[in-house]
Design an enzyme around this catalytic site. Structure first.
Site, PDB file in Angstrom:
ATOM      1  N   HIS A   1      -7.375 -16.799  11.171  1.00  0.00           N
ATOM      2  CA  HIS A   1      -7.266 -16.773  12.639  1.00  0.00           C
ATOM      3  C   HIS A   1      -6.217 -17.806  13.053  1.00  0.00           C
ATOM      4  CE1 HIS A   1     -11.296 -14.855  13.637  1.00  0.00           C
ATOM      5  NE2 HIS A   1     -11.479 -15.167  12.352  1.00  0.00           N
TER       6      HIS A   1
ATOM      7  N   HIS B   1      -8.904 -12.885   6.141  1.00  0.00           N
ATOM      8  CA  HIS B   1      -7.915 -13.100   7.207  1.00  0.00           C
ATOM      9  C   HIS B   1      -7.932 -14.549   7.671  1.00  0.00           C
ATOM     10  CE1 HIS B   1     -11.770 -11.941   8.931  1.00  0.00           C
ATOM     11  NE2 HIS B   1     -11.488 -12.735   9.952  1.00  0.00           N
TER      12      HIS B   1
HETATM   13  P1  AMP Z   1     -14.404 -13.192  11.399  1.00  0.00           P
HETATM   14  O1  AMP Z   1     -15.623 -13.261  12.291  1.00  0.00           O
HETATM   15  O2  AMP Z   1     -13.817 -14.504  11.018  1.00  0.00           O
HETATM   16  O3  AMP Z   1     -14.680 -12.279  10.213  1.00  0.00           O
HETATM   17  O4  AMP Z   1     -13.281 -12.507  12.290  1.00  0.00           O
HETATM   18  C1  AMP Z   1     -13.219 -11.141  12.543  1.00  0.00           C
HETATM   19  C2  AMP Z   1     -12.444 -11.001  13.821  1.00  0.00           C
HETATM   20  O5  AMP Z   1     -11.961  -9.675  13.878  1.00  0.00           O
HETATM   21  C3  AMP Z   1     -13.267 -11.231  15.094  1.00  0.00           C
HETATM   22  O6  AMP Z   1     -12.716 -12.316  15.831  1.00  0.00           O
HETATM   23  C4  AMP Z   1     -13.157  -9.901  15.843  1.00  0.00           C
HETATM   24  O7  AMP Z   1     -13.007 -10.062  17.220  1.00  0.00           O
HETATM   25  C5  AMP Z   1     -11.925  -9.276  15.212  1.00  0.00           C
HETATM   26  N1  AMP Z   1     -11.896  -7.834  15.209  1.00  0.00           N
HETATM   27  C6  AMP Z   1     -12.887  -6.984  14.834  1.00  0.00           C
HETATM   28  N2  AMP Z   1     -12.471  -5.695  14.944  1.00  0.00           N
HETATM   29  C7  AMP Z   1     -11.185  -5.744  15.380  1.00  0.00           C
HETATM   30  C8  AMP Z   1     -10.214  -4.757  15.713  1.00  0.00           C
HETATM   31  N3  AMP Z   1     -10.483  -3.456  15.605  1.00  0.00           N
HETATM   32  N4  AMP Z   1      -9.001  -5.159  16.145  1.00  0.00           N
HETATM   33  C9  AMP Z   1      -8.719  -6.482  16.272  1.00  0.00           C
HETATM   34  N5  AMP Z   1      -9.596  -7.456  15.988  1.00  0.00           N
HETATM   35  C10 AMP Z   1     -10.821  -7.110  15.547  1.00  0.00           C
END
Ligand code: AMP
Ligand code: ZN
Length: 143
Positions: free
Chosen positions: A100, A98
């Site tokens: 951000h 993903h």
């Molecule tokens: P990363 O740390 O770059 O892998 O980003 C993962 C992101 O996903 C984090 O910023 C979390 O806050 C977000 N995240 C995890 N679970 C969910 C969810 N169920 N809905 C929306 N965001 C999520």
């Protein structure tokens, strides 16, 4: 393996979805750095940036541009970061690739990286190492 983003894609987990087409979904991060923090996700599961097929990555980045403009305008941000964390050491916590989109405001917070300085020889050595690996992957890059 259970993947929270696959569950969101399949509508088996809740999310504030702001965009969806056949290939891509975008929704708000539940733990935002700033309000409006959005995640743009290919619907197919790829572990990280390096494993997304080129064509699909191009479409994801096109969507990131579209959504980043809307996020910036909607929260009246001064700027935004587009980032992708890859690997535990880089802060990746969800192993479904993903991007951000993080809205930024003047004086909201400052990244304080510990910048290093190269010596003249050092910078050449690192550039040579990277150029050497790039040449190995040239054919994949050119398709
Ligand atoms: P990363 O740390 O770059 O892998 O980003 C993962 C992101 O996903 C984090 O910023 C979390 O806050 C977000 N995240 C995890 N679970 C969910 C969810 N169920 N809905 C929306 N965001 C999520
Ligand atoms: Zn997944």
């Amino acid at each position: 393996m259970e993947c929270i983003f696959c569950n969101i894609v399949n509508h088996n987990a809740e999310a504030e979805i702001i965009f969806e087409d056949d290939e891509i979904i975008a929704f708000l991060d539940i733990q935002p750095i700033n309000y409006g923090h959005t995640l743009v996700v290919p619907k197919k599961h790829y572990d990280n940036f390096l494993t997304v097929p080129q064509e699909e990555l191009s479409r994801v980045i096109k969507t990131v541009q579209y959504i980043a403009g809307a996020v910036k305008r909607s929260v009246k941000a001064d700027g935004f970061n587009v980032i992708s964390n890859n690997g535990e050491s880089a802060g990746q916590t969800v192993y479904h690739f993903h991007f951000h989109i993080i809205p930024r405001f003047a004086d909201d917070f400052t990244f304080k990286p510990r910048f290093k300085n190269y010596t003249d020889e050092g910078i050449k050595e690192y550039a040579d190492k990277i150029r050497s690996v790039l040449s190995k992957y040239k054919d994949i890059y050119n398709g």
